[in-house]
Design an enzyme around this catalytic site. Structure first.
Site, PDB file in Angstrom:
ATOM      1  N   ASP A 556      37.815  33.435  30.382  1.00  0.00           N
ATOM      2  CA  ASP A 556      37.674  34.392  31.382  1.00  0.00           C
ATOM      3  C   ASP A 556      36.636  35.492  31.217  1.00  0.00           C
ATOM      4  O   ASP A 556      36.333  35.867  30.222  1.00  0.00           O
ATOM      5  CB  ASP A 556      39.312  34.787  31.760  1.00  0.00           C
ATOM      6  CG  ASP A 556      39.313  35.488  33.152  1.00  0.00           C
ATOM      7  OD1 ASP A 556      38.556  35.351  33.879  1.00  0.00           O
ATOM      8  OD2 ASP A 556      40.490  35.704  33.466  1.00  0.00           O
ATOM      9  N   HIS A 689      44.480  37.654  28.796  1.00  0.00           N
ATOM     10  CA  HIS A 689      44.113  39.160  29.510  1.00  0.00           C
ATOM     11  C   HIS A 689      45.260  40.207  29.290  1.00  0.00           C
ATOM     12  O   HIS A 689      45.024  41.343  28.723  1.00  0.00           O
ATOM     13  CB  HIS A 689      44.380  38.847  31.013  1.00  0.00           C
ATOM     14  CG  HIS A 689      43.895  40.015  31.669  1.00  0.00           C
ATOM     15  ND1 HIS A 689      42.619  40.535  32.175  1.00  0.00           N
ATOM     16  CD2 HIS A 689      45.120  40.862  32.427  1.00  0.00           C
ATOM     17  CE1 HIS A 689      43.100  41.569  32.817  1.00  0.00           C
ATOM     18  NE2 HIS A 689      44.169  41.790  33.179  1.00  0.00           N
TER      19      HIS A 689
END
Lengths: 714, 377
Positions: A556, A689
């Site tokens: 990501d 994340h």
């Protein structure tokens, strides 16, 4: 000099110093004569026709974008950063001193279906007072910690200035300088800031005692090849903040601002079509496009997508079919999780003032733990005299050091105190590693029914942190490892970035191993990735007594311009990790995950455009030909537009078909345990994340290795 | 005299070429000259003939006194390429100027009696006349002084007597120049023109000659023309109007929408400051000390005077406000007495009108009401 030959060359041209681009075909070789203005000398210009470029040639795309930017300016749009806005259409939120400007991001790109104009209808939030006024209000609210508070609220934000059209990110505040200090102009002249602004822009700075704001431009090399370490100093009085201040990202304010920016698919579409309409009805704008032979279709592009089959959600005693919006919030609190860790020895920490709340909490936990399959013993109570950080820290530390068996720690704090939260997390993640859960008293107060649902969520989360498993989906691929990676960029002074790395450890992808790596700005990802993957494989081997045959990595936080870095540095690192093991050559798939790409999907199922159903995939026409990419909308967006996630497959040595990759990706979007429904990105990305954010934003340190096999960061 | 001092210091002399360059560059000095003039006489309508890349206009748009700014040039392509620098900046919408400002650009000849060019207070012709063909130059005084007839005209042009000091200059400084005049040539043309159209003219310039060569004169010679009598009758007939190739209307406080925004913003922030002071005082009076003790104890920081801007006035004025239940009442008259609010609105009636419906008011609309709870949480 070329411009003097418009009769031959036409008035539309682009010249970069050696290559001349024209929208017309010239004879093979053309010789022109012209007199040089500077000294009157005759000059011969030879133009050799070398190539006819396809309209969609990569060389043409930059021109199209220059042309289109001109078109936007002809429509009276204001360029801020890279996007265009209409401040005259601002929505003013007076009580928050904010304005919301509607705008567009526009770019012309080559896609598999031809040349596309990519437009997104966006907004910019901007403070309607100068940074000086903003600092004054900070001063009134906290005179004691004024400078710290200013640093907290200003550093990292993007500002625009009174006198030009540029944006800057603030990196620091120079409290020792004022507008009366001097700097050196390019001409060598030394001037004070105040006289510079007065002379150059006719702006009189009123407050001569204010400090200056510092922007450090990215390191660029000067023409001589020396690094330029220029500072840009900005005057608060002439500077305005964009975006919502980081610290205020809670509150009614945020909700109200978000509310004003929310657009339904239909509203979003209307803004796009109104832009197209405005271009069409402006003769100047249309002419600008036609000069290069560009023609805009009258409406947005329509194409066929498909919807992936629905997944079943597996719990301990069976599986359920999610509702249409792909959520299973009710099922997870009624039915037993796949595995639940009994809480036999746990600490409950609270200040004595919240005594009764703590009691209610334990009661509620006991009453809701049964259905989800958790067993709960009475906690060890740690009642604090006050709610100061030191009191929490001291008590927790002594409790943890006297007793080694503590499974998890539950802390109640009053209000949302970020400093206290950070202190507890630092203690429990770094100094004495133990899973921990911090709860704000505010979230617990209120209706009993509300308390019940809050406690249910908390218990589920605590189960994850203890190493339990909530739910799963069928994973037909055998001997698979899934990896998620994300980077947290800190805007604070030390400027380190943090990589969160998460890898699956079992066949049904419900156990995860995690690592964190800190790196300096602009530093290539050094050996860290190799180590992360090698450690994860080692762990996998310990748990499964074999190594995975297929590894799928979701990376990501990579923009298009950084794809090359992933290809050149990260993939070789990952491949090297495999060499750690003897004659081990698993299939490796690397997918880049992009959430921001200004592509929106609507569906035309009904009369009005609406959000497509979750599971919608589109892998043609609007995709880029350079790689294997696809768009997947996995989540259901209750409000606003549906922005799919873009996946770019950079490597595939595992023989997985596109269909397989898409379905696996969608399955993974079901597995983020903080949300009983599908989410925007695959669970490992979501976990990576969270982990990177916790380590980078709160801990500023690597978490203890003892926690690596639990989702302690949720 | 002031410029002379600066010039002496910045003037760079070289032995062989005699001369290199001016600091700041000569074009900047010409623009600064115009800007100083604008600052002194505060014209409302300014036109720049031969505006080229619009740089001078761009500097002038920051002058608060100017309400109308126009540019004319015969070369449309340069003007069009650079015209967007005259558009309002994003921040102009956040902090609109006090006076209105409209900027227009016209593609046309300065020898054309364009009715759009009437009514100007100041007309600038910076390095323009030397680019004019003979026929245009002949018509030029009639158009500028006879037809446009502004109160002031500034004309600058190269002084050919300075040319031998400029390296590389053969005949003219620029290939497009049709002529370059000596001081005498320029002054006699200017005096003749001034006499003919009822103007007085004074001569000056920018770009001082090297010491000892003062008789050469300024590198750029400038004539400032002032109309002797206010115009009485409309002079000659105008020709066909040119179309504006660019027009930008700046947001300003003259526009009700922006004035209202500014007033409401000021009212709310003033009211919030008063509220804070009032609540703090009440808390002290009741001996409640709910504040986070860690914050109070934190290390002493040097007093930052510039950050407590309207503190004193607000403390004094806060006595007129009161708390009832969980609501703070701040009389509009109190808010009106703050200089910034006062200056924006002018009258109390205007203030009442502008805040109506925008701010929570008491039932009789005489006070602003704020909740004692913090704004966001």
């Amino acid at each position: 000099m070329l411009k003097e030959h418009q009769a031959v060359l036409g008035d539309v041209m682009a010249f970069d110093g050696s290559i001349l681009f024209l929208p017309i075909q010239l004879p093979q070789l053309l010789t022109l004569r012209v007199q040089r203005r500077s000294d009157g000398q005759d000059v011969t210009i030879s133009i050799q026709s070398t190539k006819v470029l396809e309209p969609s040639s990569d060389l043409c795309i930059p021109f199209y974008n220059v042309v289109f930017r001109r078109v936007m300016r002809l429509l009276d749009m204001q360029l801020v950063g890279r996007n265009f806005f209409e401040p005259s259409q601002a929505l003013v939120l007076q009580q928050y001193r904010l304005q919301v400007w509607p705008g567009y991001t526009v770019s012309i790109r080559k896609k598999d279906g031809g040349l596309f104009l990519l437009v997104d209808a966006i907004h910019k939030v901007i403070r309607s007072e100068s940074i000086l006024s903003f600092m004054r209000s900070i001063y009134r609210q906290s005179p004691g910690s004024f400078q710290e508070e200013c640093m907290k609220q200003l550093v990292g934000s993007v500002v625009i200035t009174r006198y030009n059209n540029r944006t800057y990110r603030l990196h620091d505040i120079d409290w020792s300088k004022t507008p009366q200090d001097t700097f050196t102009l390019a001409s060598g002249e030394v001037v004070t800031f105040s006289s510079y602004y007065s002379k150059t822009y006719g702006i009189t700075i009123k407050e001569l005692e204010q400090p200056l704001l510092i922007h450090r431009p990215k390191e660029k090399l000067s023409p001589e090849g020396k690094p330029r370490l220029d500072l840009v100093l900005l005057v608060p009085e002439l500077t305005f903040m964009t975006g919502i201040p980081e610290l205020r990202k809670d509150s009614r304010m945020l909700r109200e601002v978000m509310e004003t920016m929310r657009q339904s698919p239909q509203q979003h579409y209307q803004r796009l079509s109104s832009l197209l309409q405005r271009i069409r009805s402006s003769t100047e704008a249309s002419r600008e496009l036609q000069r290069w032979g560009l023609l805009l279709e009258p409406d947005i592009h329509r194409t066929q997508g498909r919807v992936l089959p629905m997944e079943r959600i597996n719990l301990r005693h069976g599986s359920i079919t999610p509702s249409e919006d792909l959520s299973w919030a009710k099922a997870v609190v009624r039915e037993a999780s796949i595995s639940a860790i009994s809480m036999n020895y746990w600490l409950l920490v609270y200040p004595w003032r919240l005594q009764s709340l703590a009691k209610d909490l334990v009661c509620a936990m006991e009453s809701v733990c049964g259905p989800i399959g958790m067993r709960l013993s009475r906690p060890v109570l740690l009642e604090l005299q006050d709610d100061r950080i030191e009191t929490y820290a001291r008590s927790i530390r002594s409790a943890l050091s006297s007793e080694e068996k503590v499974q998890i720690l539950l802390c109640i704090i009053s209000g949302s105190r970020e400093d206290l939260y950070a202190a507890i997390k630092k203690l429990c993640c770094v100094q004495c590693p133990v899973p921990s859960q911090v709860l704000s008293a505010q979230t617990l107060s209120g209706q009993p029914a509300k308390l019940r649902s809050v406690v249910q969520k908390v218990l589920l989360q605590m189960n994850c942190k203890l190493g339990g498993e909530l739910w799963g989906v069928d994973i037909p691929l055998k001997q698979l490892m899934v990896v998620g990676m994300d980077v947290h960029h800190s805007h604070s002074r030390d400027m380190r970035s943090v990589i969160g790395f998460v890898a699956s450890m079992n066949p049904i992808l419900t156990r995860w191993y995690s690592r964190v790596v800190f790196q300096m700005p602009h530093q290539e990802i050094a050996d860290s990735l190799r180590l992360c993957l090698a450690d994860a494989l080692q762990h996998f081997h310990e748990m499964n007594h074999c190594l995975p045959r297929k590894i799928v990595v979701f990376r990501d936080g990579v923009s298009d311009s950084q794809l090359d870095t992933v290809l050149r540095y990260e993939i070789p690192q990952l491949q090297k990790a495999l060499d750690t093991f003897e004659s081990y050559t698993p299939g490796l798939v690397v997918l880049v995950v992009q959430k921001q790409h200004s592509t929106n999907l609507y569906t035309l199922a009904t009369e009005q455009l609406t959000a497509p159903p979750p599971g919608t995939v589109i892998d043609h026409t609007v995709t880029s030909s350079q790689g294997q990419d696809f768009f997947l909308l996995a989540h259901h967006s209750r409000q606003g537009c549906s922005i799919p996630t873009r996946y770019i497959c950079l490597l595939n040595t595992a023989n997985l078909s596109c269909e397989h990759i898409q379905r696996l990706t969608f399955k993974l979007c079901h597995l983020y345990w903080n949300w009983p429904g599908t989410v925007r990105v695959p669970a490992p990305c979501g976990y990576a994340h969270r982990l990177a954010f916790l380590a980078g934003h709160i801990l500023h340190h690597e978490p203890g290795a003892q926690l690596c096999d639990k989702l302690f960061f949720l | 005299a002031l410029t002379e001092n600066i010039m002496d210091k910045n003037f760079k002399e070289e032995k062989f070429t005699g001369f290199t360059k001016f600091t700041p560059p000569l074009y900047r000095q010409r623009y600064q000259f115009v800007k100083d003039l604008v600052g002194k006489y505060k014209p409302k309508k300014v036109a720049d003939l031969g505006c080229a890349d619009c740089k001078l206009l761009c500097m002038l748009k920051f002058c608060g006194c100017i309400e109308v700014l126009a540019g004319v040039d015969i070369c449309g392509s340069v003007m069009k390429e650079k015209m967007h620098r005259l558009s309002p900046l994003p921040v102009d919408y956040l902090q609109p100027r006090e006076g209105s400002l409209t900027v227009t650009l016209h593609h046309g000849s300065v020898a054309h009696k364009d009715p759009c060019m009437l009514g100007f207070d100041l007309v600038t012709c910076i390095e323009l006349i030397e680019h004019l063909e003979e026929s245009e130059l002949k018509k030029f005084p009639e158009v500028v002084f006879g037809f446009m007839a502004p109160s002031r005209v500034v004309i600058s042009t190269p002084n050919s007597e300075f040319n031998p000091l400029l390296p590389g200059v053969k005949l003219f400084r620029n290939q497009d120049h049709k002529f370059e005049w000596t001081q005498l040539q320029f002054q006699s043309w200017a005096l003749e023109t001034a006499k003919c159209y009822g103007y007085s003219v004074e001569f000056t310039g920018v770009g001082h000659p090297p010491r000892g060569m003062e008789n050469v004169g300024f590198c750029t010679q400038i004539g400032v023309f002032v109309k002797k009598y206010p115009q009485t009758s409309v002079s000659t007939q105008s020709e066909k109007p040119t179309e504006a190739v660019f027009k930008a209307v700046y947001p300003s406080l003259k526009d009700e929408k922006y004035l209202q925004n500014a007033v409401v913003r000021e009212v709310i922030s003033t009211a919030q400051i008063i509220k804070e002071i009032l609540l703090n005082r009440l808390m002290l009076e009741h001996g409640e000390y709910n504040d986070d003790p860690t914050e109070r104890k934190s290390k002493f920081q040097p007093s930052v005077n510039c950050f407590s801007d309207i503190g004193k006035l607000a403390v004094e004025k806060s006595k007129e406000s009161f708390v009832s239940g969980n609501v703070v009442y701040i009389p509009l008259t109190t808010i009106f007495s703050f200089p910034r609010v006062n200056r924006l609105c002018g009258t109390y009636e205007k203030l009442s009108k502008l805040v109506a419906g925008q701010v929570t008011l008491s039932s009789d609309s005489s006070a602003v009401i704020l909740n004692t709870e913090p704004e966001d949480s």
